[in-house]
Design a protein around this motif. Structure first.
Motif, PDB file in Angstrom:
ATOM      1  N   GLU A  55       5.105   2.212   2.653  1.00 50.91           N
ATOM      2  CA  GLU A  55       6.469   2.337   1.965  1.00 50.91           C
ATOM      3  C   GLU A  55       7.163   1.236   1.558  1.00 50.91           C
ATOM      4  N   ARG A  56       6.915   0.171   2.388  1.00 51.11           N
ATOM      5  CA  ARG A  56       7.483  -1.336   1.557  1.00 51.11           C
ATOM      6  C   ARG A  56       6.930  -1.405   0.511  1.00 51.11           C
ATOM      7  N   ILE A  57       5.545  -1.236   0.307  1.00 53.39           N
ATOM      8  CA  ILE A  57       4.902  -1.682  -0.997  1.00 53.39           C
ATOM      9  C   ILE A  57       5.391  -0.425  -2.085  1.00 53.39           C
ATOM     10  N   ALA A  58       5.458   0.748  -1.671  1.00 50.82           N
ATOM     11  CA  ALA A  58       5.850   1.753  -2.638  1.00 50.82           C
ATOM     12  C   ALA A  58       7.513   1.339  -2.976  1.00 50.82           C
ATOM     13  N   ARG A  59       8.343   1.047  -2.154  1.00 47.44           N
ATOM     14  CA  ARG A  59       9.668   0.700  -2.603  1.00 47.44           C
ATOM     15  C   ARG A  59       9.868  -0.683  -3.415  1.00 47.44           C
ATOM     16  N   ALA A  60       8.843  -1.454  -3.052  1.00 48.16           N
ATOM     17  CA  ALA A  60       8.853  -2.666  -3.976  1.00 48.16           C
ATOM     18  C   ALA A  60       8.262  -2.406  -5.444  1.00 48.16           C
ATOM     19  N   CYS A  61       7.472  -1.679  -5.546  1.00 46.08           N
ATOM     20  CA  CYS A  61       6.911  -1.155  -6.833  1.00 46.08           C
ATOM     21  C   CYS A  61       8.179  -0.346  -7.548  1.00 46.08           C
ATOM     22  N   VAL A  62       8.637   0.385  -7.045  1.00 41.48           N
ATOM     23  CA  VAL A  62       9.674   1.184  -7.675  1.00 41.48           C
ATOM     24  C   VAL A  62      10.894   0.105  -8.018  1.00 41.48           C
ATOM     25  N   THR A  63      11.304  -0.668  -7.452  1.00 46.95           N
ATOM     26  CA  THR A  63      12.079  -1.893  -7.836  1.00 46.95           C
ATOM     27  C   THR A  63      11.558  -2.492  -9.055  1.00 46.95           C
ATOM     28  N   ALA A  64      10.320  -2.968  -9.004  1.00 48.32           N
ATOM     29  CA  ALA A  64       9.959  -3.695 -10.055  1.00 48.32           C
ATOM     30  C   ALA A  64       9.266  -2.865 -11.263  1.00 48.32           C
ATOM     31  N   GLY A  65       9.269  -1.622 -11.408  1.00 51.27           N
ATOM     32  CA  GLY A  65       8.937  -0.686 -12.414  1.00 51.27           C
ATOM     33  C   GLY A  65       7.318  -0.678 -12.397  1.00 51.27           C
ATOM     34  N   ARG A  66       6.813  -0.856 -11.319  1.00 56.55           N
ATOM     35  CA  ARG A  66       5.422  -0.704 -11.269  1.00 56.55           C
ATOM     36  C   ARG A  66       4.798   0.605 -10.633  1.00 56.55           C
ATOM     37  N   GLU A  67       3.562   0.840 -10.471  1.00 52.15           N
ATOM     38  CA  GLU A  67       2.940   1.910  -9.814  1.00 52.15           C
ATOM     39  C   GLU A  67       2.449   1.489  -8.708  1.00 52.15           C
ATOM     40  N   PRO A  68       2.680   2.189  -7.521  1.00 52.29           N
ATOM     41  CA  PRO A  68       2.218   1.871  -6.307  1.00 52.29           C
ATOM     42  C   PRO A  68       0.418   1.677  -6.224  1.00 52.29           C
ATOM     43  N   LYS A  69      -0.220   2.483  -6.982  1.00 57.38           N
ATOM     44  CA  LYS A  69      -1.533   2.478  -7.049  1.00 57.38           C
ATOM     45  C   LYS A  69      -1.976   1.188  -7.569  1.00 57.38           C
ATOM     46  N   ASP A  70      -1.102   0.394  -8.364  1.00 58.00           N
ATOM     47  CA  ASP A  70      -1.858  -1.082  -8.800  1.00 58.00           C
ATOM     48  C   ASP A  70      -1.635  -2.017  -8.016  1.00 58.00           C
ATOM     49  N   VAL A  71      -1.197  -1.670  -6.574  1.00 63.87           N
ATOM     50  CA  VAL A  71      -1.205  -2.766  -5.849  1.00 63.87           C
ATOM     51  C   VAL A  71      -2.135  -2.255  -4.611  1.00 63.87           C
ATOM     52  N   THR A  72      -2.967  -3.034  -4.276  1.00 67.31           N
ATOM     53  CA  THR A  72      -3.956  -2.809  -3.276  1.00 67.31           C
ATOM     54  C   THR A  72      -3.561  -3.523  -1.811  1.00 67.31           C
ATOM     55  N   LEU A  73      -3.594  -2.838  -1.147  1.00 67.55           N
ATOM     56  CA  LEU A  73      -3.286  -3.442   0.667  1.00 67.55           C
ATOM     57  C   LEU A  73      -4.816  -3.960   1.287  1.00 67.55           C
ATOM     58  N   VAL A  74      -4.705  -5.054   1.279  1.00 69.26           N
ATOM     59  CA  VAL A  74      -5.714  -5.658   2.019  1.00 69.26           C
ATOM     60  C   VAL A  74      -5.200  -5.735   3.556  1.00 69.26           C
TER      61      VAL A  74
END
Length: 243
Positions: free
Chosen positions: A21-40
């Motif tokens: 959820e943190r990643i998703a919110r950060a993506c929304v704020t940055a205008g990015r798609e959550p699928k473009d950020v990979t969680l390792v």
């Protein structure tokens, strides 16, 4: 599954959902798609049983920072469809072991390590993605406190990786500096890493991984363009011995 294992699975599920959820919110704020950020998920100090539970919860990218622990854990989880990332400082004499399980090494910081990894990868018949670890506290030639190569050495090291059999330049990695011009400024540090990545991709288009951000600063990393965030304690809890 025992009651204890069920409890641990539930704990990991809650933590994992919070991080996603943190990643998703950060993506929304940055205008990015959550699928473009990979969680390792960095599983250091935690047992193979936790890796199995994480795999049940959908995690496919896991990281370790010490070869001895990583090698045994990867072997114990070899039946799972996981990608293993090595993120710690790496001695050349550990290269042969690391290439047996790691798909990516995030901490490539010197030519001797490139040579060792290449020789080991060829011997094992593997092709390893290598990220250049950038020491932003070495900007302008300053002495750094952590591993990594200064920004001005990134291109040369990536060229060496590209020329090395069994390896390919996958991108760049950094840890928010504790000293130097970016100390206490993870947002600025990660923005600088993105600039370095952009320049690198002009010569090596496939080097599109930008590994940055951990539990405390993943939002700043996502805002700056990170493609991979390395999260440990926010998913697994405070490491044993630090409680």
């Amino acid at each position: 599954m025992s009651g204890t294992a069920n409890d641990r699975r539930a704990e990991l599920a809650v933590n994992l959902a919070r991080v996603e959820e943190r990643i998703a919110r950060a993506c929304v704020t940055a205008g990015r798609e959550p699928k473009d950020v990979t969680l390792v998920v960095v599983t250091k100090t935690y047992p193979a049983d936790d890796v199995r539970l994480l795999a049940e919860l959908g995690v496919r990218q896991v990281a370790e920072n010490r070869d001895q622990e990583a090698a045994s854990k990867a072997a114990a989880c070899s039946d799972l469809s996981l990608s293993w990332h090595f993120v710690g400082q790496l001695q050349t004499n550990k290269a042969r072991s690391v290439v047996r399980y790691a798909d990516f090494v995030h901490s490539v910081d010197r030519a001797r390590l490139v040579t060792a990894l290449s020789s080991a990868a060829e011997r094992e018949g593997r092709r390893i993605g290598c990220l250049v670890q950038v020491a932003l506290d070495r900007e302008s030639g300053a002495a750094g406190q952590r591993g990594g190569v200064g920004p001005d050495g990134v291109g040369r090291l990536a060229d060496a990786i590209a020329a090395a059999p069994g390896l390919w330049p996958a991108g760049v990695m950094t840890v928010a500096p504790l000293s130097g011009p970016y100390a206490g400024r993870p947002d600025a540090a990660f923005e600088r890493l993105w600039e370095i990545s952009t320049r690198l991709r002009a010569d090596h288009p496939a080097a599109n991984m930008v590994s940055a951000g951990m539990s405390a600063d993943l939002e700043e990393a996502v805002a700056a363009g990170a493609t991979h965030v390395r999260i440990g304690s926010a998913v697994l809890g405070v490491r044993p011995g630090l409680r």
